[in-house]
Design a protein around this motif. Sequence first.
Motif, PDB file in Angstrom:
ATOM      1  N   HIS A 178       1.371  20.198   1.438  1.00  7.70           N
ATOM      2  CA  HIS A 178       0.529  19.691   0.316  1.00  7.70           C
ATOM      3  C   HIS A 178       0.677  18.175  -0.225  1.00  7.70           C
ATOM      4  O   HIS A 178      -0.128  17.284   0.036  1.00  7.70           O
ATOM      5  CB  HIS A 178       0.801  20.334  -1.221  1.00  7.70           C
ATOM      6  N   LEU A 179       1.979  17.981  -0.295  1.00 10.19           N
ATOM      7  CA  LEU A 179       2.326  16.680  -1.049  1.00 10.19           C
ATOM      8  C   LEU A 179       2.193  15.631  -0.009  1.00 10.19           C
ATOM      9  O   LEU A 179       1.634  14.545  -0.645  1.00 10.19           O
ATOM     10  CB  LEU A 179       3.826  16.807  -1.580  1.00 10.19           C
ATOM     11  N   LYS A 180       2.501  15.732   1.203  1.00  4.04           N
ATOM     12  CA  LYS A 180       2.382  14.530   2.044  1.00  4.04           C
ATOM     13  C   LYS A 180       1.154  14.319   2.356  1.00  4.04           C
ATOM     14  O   LYS A 180       0.528  12.933   2.263  1.00  4.04           O
ATOM     15  CB  LYS A 180       2.790  14.935   3.540  1.00  4.04           C
ATOM     16  N   LYS A 181       0.031  15.255   2.234  1.00  2.95           N
ATOM     17  CA  LYS A 181      -1.270  14.898   2.463  1.00  2.95           C
ATOM     18  C   LYS A 181      -1.832  14.141   1.450  1.00  2.95           C
ATOM     19  O   LYS A 181      -2.637  13.156   1.226  1.00  2.95           O
ATOM     20  CB  LYS A 181      -2.246  16.126   2.439  1.00  2.95           C
ATOM     21  N   ARG A 182      -1.601  14.810   0.038  1.00  7.06           N
ATOM     22  CA  ARG A 182      -1.906  14.157  -0.797  1.00  7.06           C
ATOM     23  C   ARG A 182      -1.572  12.629  -1.018  1.00  7.06           C
ATOM     24  O   ARG A 182      -2.307  11.603  -1.634  1.00  7.06           O
ATOM     25  CB  ARG A 182      -1.148  14.753  -2.299  1.00  7.06           C
ATOM     26  N   LEU A 183      -0.302  12.350  -0.621  1.00 10.58           N
ATOM     27  CA  LEU A 183       0.167  10.947  -0.730  1.00 10.58           C
ATOM     28  C   LEU A 183      -0.313   9.971   0.515  1.00 10.58           C
ATOM     29  O   LEU A 183      -0.326   8.716   0.342  1.00 10.58           O
ATOM     30  CB  LEU A 183       1.753  10.824  -0.577  1.00 10.58           C
ATOM     31  N   ILE A 184      -1.166  10.608   1.203  1.00  5.71           N
ATOM     32  CA  ILE A 184      -1.580   9.753   2.472  1.00  5.71           C
ATOM     33  C   ILE A 184      -2.477   8.345   2.092  1.00  5.71           C
ATOM     34  O   ILE A 184      -1.980   7.364   2.360  1.00  5.71           O
ATOM     35  CB  ILE A 184      -2.407  10.297   3.766  1.00  5.71           C
ATOM     36  N   PRO A 185      -3.251   8.853   1.176  1.00  3.12           N
ATOM     37  CA  PRO A 185      -4.163   7.491   0.774  1.00  3.12           C
ATOM     38  C   PRO A 185      -3.518   6.607  -0.057  1.00  3.12           C
ATOM     39  O   PRO A 185      -3.444   5.388   0.182  1.00  3.12           O
ATOM     40  CB  PRO A 185      -5.115   8.029  -0.241  1.00  3.12           C
ATOM     41  N   GLN A 186      -2.332   7.046  -0.926  1.00  8.64           N
ATOM     42  CA  GLN A 186      -1.570   6.124  -1.866  1.00  8.64           C
ATOM     43  C   GLN A 186      -0.471   5.267  -0.853  1.00  8.64           C
ATOM     44  O   GLN A 186      -0.282   4.001  -1.021  1.00  8.64           O
ATOM     45  CB  GLN A 186      -0.563   7.078  -2.742  1.00  8.64           C
ATOM     46  N   GLN A 187       0.050   6.077   0.285  1.00  8.93           N
ATOM     47  CA  GLN A 187       0.796   5.223   1.138  1.00  8.93           C
ATOM     48  C   GLN A 187      -0.086   4.090   1.899  1.00  8.93           C
ATOM     49  O   GLN A 187       0.715   3.082   2.200  1.00  8.93           O
ATOM     50  CB  GLN A 187       1.485   6.308   2.160  1.00  8.93           C
ATOM     51  N   ASP A 188      -1.038   4.512   2.330  1.00  8.61           N
ATOM     52  CA  ASP A 188      -1.945   3.238   2.914  1.00  8.61           C
ATOM     53  C   ASP A 188      -2.136   2.036   1.980  1.00  8.61           C
ATOM     54  O   ASP A 188      -1.628   0.956   2.459  1.00  8.61           O
ATOM     55  CB  ASP A 188      -3.184   3.751   3.371  1.00  8.61           C
ATOM     56  N   HIS A 189      -2.295   2.611   0.661  1.00 11.97           N
ATOM     57  CA  HIS A 189      -2.358   1.338  -0.130  1.00 11.97           C
ATOM     58  C   HIS A 189      -0.974   0.753  -0.244  1.00 11.97           C
ATOM     59  O   HIS A 189      -0.828  -0.485  -0.421  1.00 11.97           O
ATOM     60  CB  HIS A 189      -2.779   1.903  -1.442  1.00 11.97           C
ATOM     61  N   GLN A 190       0.114   1.679  -0.489  1.00 12.37           N
ATOM     62  CA  GLN A 190       1.227   1.063  -0.687  1.00 12.37           C
ATOM     63  C   GLN A 190       1.881   0.106   0.358  1.00 12.37           C
ATOM     64  O   GLN A 190       2.464  -0.698   0.365  1.00 12.37           O
ATOM     65  CB  GLN A 190       2.254   2.257  -0.910  1.00 12.37           C
ATOM     66  N   GLY A 191       1.384   0.828   1.436  1.00  9.94           N
ATOM     67  CA  GLY A 191       1.994   0.136   2.757  1.00  9.94           C
ATOM     68  C   GLY A 191       1.297  -1.180   2.952  1.00  9.94           C
ATOM     69  O   GLY A 191       2.217  -2.356   3.135  1.00  9.94           O
ATOM     70  N   GLN A 192       0.364  -1.428   2.597  1.00 12.99           N
ATOM     71  CA  GLN A 192      -0.204  -2.978   2.373  1.00 12.99           C
ATOM     72  C   GLN A 192       0.612  -3.937   1.519  1.00 12.99           C
ATOM     73  O   GLN A 192       0.937  -4.974   1.597  1.00 12.99           O
ATOM     74  CB  GLN A 192      -1.824  -3.051   1.977  1.00 12.99           C
ATOM     75  N   ALA A 193       0.752  -3.078   0.195  1.00 14.53           N
ATOM     76  CA  ALA A 193       1.704  -3.865  -0.784  1.00 14.53           C
ATOM     77  C   ALA A 193       2.921  -4.231  -0.414  1.00 14.53           C
ATOM     78  O   ALA A 193       3.306  -5.425  -0.634  1.00 14.53           O
ATOM     79  CB  ALA A 193       1.587  -2.962  -1.896  1.00 14.53           C
ATOM     80  N   VAL A 194       3.515  -3.263   0.291  1.00 12.54           N
ATOM     81  CA  VAL A 194       4.880  -3.504   0.944  1.00 12.54           C
ATOM     82  C   VAL A 194       4.883  -4.629   1.595  1.00 12.54           C
ATOM     83  O   VAL A 194       5.854  -5.686   1.951  1.00 12.54           O
ATOM     84  CB  VAL A 194       5.504  -2.471   1.445  1.00 12.54           C
ATOM     85  N   ARG A 195       3.999  -4.558   2.880  1.00  7.46           N
ATOM     86  CA  ARG A 195       4.184  -5.661   3.781  1.00  7.46           C
ATOM     87  C   ARG A 195       3.700  -7.033   3.085  1.00  7.46           C
ATOM     88  O   ARG A 195       4.342  -7.843   3.405  1.00  7.46           O
ATOM     89  CB  ARG A 195       2.867  -5.298   4.795  1.00  7.46           C
ATOM     90  N   LYS A 196       2.863  -6.862   2.044  1.00  8.26           N
ATOM     91  CA  LYS A 196       2.633  -8.188   1.508  1.00  8.26           C
ATOM     92  C   LYS A 196       3.868  -8.858   0.914  1.00  8.26           C
ATOM     93  O   LYS A 196       4.068  -9.935   0.769  1.00  8.26           O
ATOM     94  CB  LYS A 196       1.579  -8.049   0.438  1.00  8.26           C
ATOM     95  N   THR A 197       4.758  -8.072   0.299  1.00 11.63           N
ATOM     96  CA  THR A 197       5.987  -8.470  -0.393  1.00 11.63           C
ATOM     97  C   THR A 197       7.162  -8.514   0.567  1.00 11.63           C
ATOM     98  O   THR A 197       8.305  -8.759  -0.087  1.00 11.63           O
ATOM     99  CB  THR A 197       6.145  -7.794  -1.762  1.00 11.63           C
TER     100      THR A 197
END
Length: 277
Positions: free
Chosen positions: A111-130
């Motif tokens: 359940h949870l991993k799948k639910r987080l996939i879109p958020q992680q994509d977004h987060q990944g960008q944010a993390v890379r940026k910073t």
Amino acid sequence: MGRAPCCEKMGLNKGPWTKEEDQILISYINENGRGNWRALPKKAGLLRCGKSCRLRWTNYLRPDIKRGNFTQEEEDTIIKLHQALGNRWSAIAATLPGRTDNEIKNVWHSHLKKRLIPQQDHQGQAVRKTQPEQGTNKALSVEKPKFHCQDSNSSPVKIIVSKQEPGTNNQSSSLQYSSSDDISSSLSFTDATTTTTIPDNPTEIYLTNSGDGDSVSNKHQELDQDIWHDVVSSQDHSLSPVLHRGGCGFNPFTNDDINFWCDLFTRTEDISHLLEF
DNA sequence: AACAGCTTCAACCGCTGTCTT
DNA sequence: GAAGACAGCGGTTGAAGCTGT
């Protein structure tokens, strides 16, 4: 370190447990307690290896197992703790009474991993940026510090690196670090714009909620209400970061766990990913 | 109704850490 | 200190159930 010998396969049952086997195991443990798992099946008259018995008991037959779907709160807890701890399912399970590591692992993968996939994509960008430039995280030259936690209200969090217990009158030796500060350590924030030098090696690190929201973002407000509030909250447990949820009063952490948190905070190269909810 | 693909979850496997001898 | 024994952990598997066509 010797390797556990493979249990005798000959004549031992594998696969799903029958009701009869369950009943035998329950009866035996109720009468004799959990003793030597290896010897248990023989004594109980089960054609199973001890490992299988232990797994069946801990994951299914234990009387304190909570059945049914995970609540939203439980799922949130798992997500947050997984963010902080990784695949340490047993540690996560320790904070959710009645839930097993196996169950949590299954829920995460299904359940949870799948639910987080879109958020992680977004987060990944944010993390890379910073992401900081390589080598900018210098190790904080401190003795293994103590972490103290304080939750004063629901406003945005600041981390205070201090030799002074928060709330005491004399705060002169305390330094406050918000998301915009670089404390020149592995406990740094990667979107730092300034560098602050710690005048003295802190012997203790207090994680407090300063109540000052001017310099922190909404993300960190979420952090306060979620991670810090849940994970490192409660003045009652100010001397050890405690996972304390749902009023259960269950404190799974020992001194070793304090060491774990110290290790986590002092070794992590980039704590900001914990903040990027 | 039948089939295929997907999801769930109990159980297994192999490894590591710790304790004992 | 070395080796054996055991418990526990995390990754993986596969059967059963579910869903869509």
